[in-house]
Write an enzyme that holds these catalytic residues in place. Structure first.
Site, PDB file in Angstrom:
ATOM      1  N   LYS A   8       7.939  27.858  40.362  1.00 23.17           N
ATOM      2  CA  LYS A   8       8.218  28.800  39.277  1.00 23.17           C
ATOM      3  C   LYS A   8       9.448  29.616  39.613  1.00 23.17           C
ATOM      4  CE  LYS A   8       7.016  32.876  41.396  1.00 23.17           C
ATOM      5  NZ  LYS A   8       8.029  33.839  41.821  1.00 23.17           N
ATOM      6  N   ASP A 133       0.425  35.644  41.927  1.00 14.96           N
ATOM      7  CA  ASP A 133       0.942  34.728  40.904  1.00 14.96           C
ATOM      8  C   ASP A 133       0.241  33.362  40.885  1.00 14.96           C
ATOM      9  OD1 ASP A 133       2.108  33.850  43.194  1.00 14.96           O
ATOM     10  OD2 ASP A 133       4.172  34.261  42.593  1.00 14.96           O
TER      11      ASP A 133
END
Ligand code: C5P
Length: 296
Positions: A8, A133
């Protein structure tokens, strides 16, 4: 069974005040990127993990092992084992969420392998317990993150756009970057909590997606990272000069990314940067619309 675990970047990362639990409040836009770790598992035996990156611990501190143990614990499934192999493409300490993605992949794949059938809420809770995350990778694509980053809202995808990733030849520890940010803010005469913190992430994303306007996107960790590790500032500047519509440090570094309009421009920039920064690894790929993907 195998699961593909994407990287990401944070297209936007606004850091608010530190909370009582020591974490910072944040408002971010996560974007999954087509650089994949691969985690494979066979059922049975004890729980064990092997990894092709000798620098990475395969013991109980590895996020994949922690995810597996958390799942066993939550479902009273201590007798279920798995032999796992992790093949890394995402550099550790790069700010690309590799360990978090692997953890999310382990949660989803082992749930299936062990036929546990967790609810969405159970998976999200387990993910949040493993890292800020991890939850993003259950959804992937484009999503906003609030709270300490663990409250995920999937958003319309920005699509598959060309992106160049540059991995610095050294890792940067996330906790160290937050520590430096906190020190800098506490030493300042007035609160440096950015006025734009309570940004309307939906509005920002609409601008990014509909108007292709990346002007408002920023990373509040950048100042600390670019001051502490100036090589990242050079790489970032070169990305902008090569035509990136958005060039930022990813998360807390040490990776830097550039979004491009055209595939050709992205590949040309990656080629040029690979020559200028021979110690860095430079990759041209695309953003992706998914999170972790289990394959039969
Ligand atoms: O949750 P995670 O393990 O990803 O966070 C790594 C470190 O980054 C934390 O220990 C904390 O020091 C810092 N952090 C923070 N505020 C956040 C997320 C991370 O201070 N919202």
């Amino acid at each position: 069974m195998r699961v593909l675990c994407p990287a990401k970047v944070n297209l936007h990362l606004a850091i608010g005040p530190r909370r009582e639990d020591g974490y910072h409040q944040l408002a971010t836009v996560f974007q999954a990127v087509g650089l994949w770790d691969i985690l494979e598992a066979e059922p049975g035996g004890a729980l064990e993990l092997r990894c092709d990156d000798p620098a990475l611990s395969c013991g109980d501190d590895n996020l994949v092992m922690r995810a597996a143990r958390a799942l066993q614990h939550r479902f009273d499934a201590g007798s279920l084992g798995a032999r796992m192999v992790l093949r890394k493409a995402i550099p550790a300490g790069g700010g690309l969420g590799g360990g978090s993605s692997d953890a999310a992949g382990a949660l989803v794949m082992l749930s299936r392998l062990w036929e546990l059938d967790p609810s969405t809420e159970q998976l999200e809770d387990l993910a949040a317990s493993l890292g800020s995350d991890v939850g993003f990778f259950l959804y992937g694509g484009t999503a906003t993150g609030t709270g300490r980053g663990e409250k995920i809202t999937p958003m319309p995808s920005i699509g598959e756009r060309p992106i160049v990733l540059g991995f610095a030849p050294f890792p940067i520890a996330t906790a160290e970057v937050y520590r430096r940010l906190a020190a800098r803010r506490s030493g300042a005469p007035t609160s440096l909590t950015p006025p734009g913190f309570s940004v309307n992430l939906q509005g920002l994303l609409a601008k990014l997606v509909r108007e292709n306007d990346f002007g408002p996107a920023r990373n509040d960790l950048e100042e600390v990272v670019l001051d502490g590790w100036p090589e990242l500032a050079e790489f970032r500047r070169e990305l902008s000069e090569a035509g990136a519509v958005l060039a930022l440090v990813s998360g807390s570094g040490s990776s830097v990314f550039g979004l491009f309009e055209g595939e050709g421009d992205a590949h040309a920039a990656a080629g040029e940067l690979a020559k200028r920064f021979p110690r860095w690894r430079t990759v041209a790929t695309r953003t992706v619309a998914s999170g972790v993907r289990v394959e039969p």
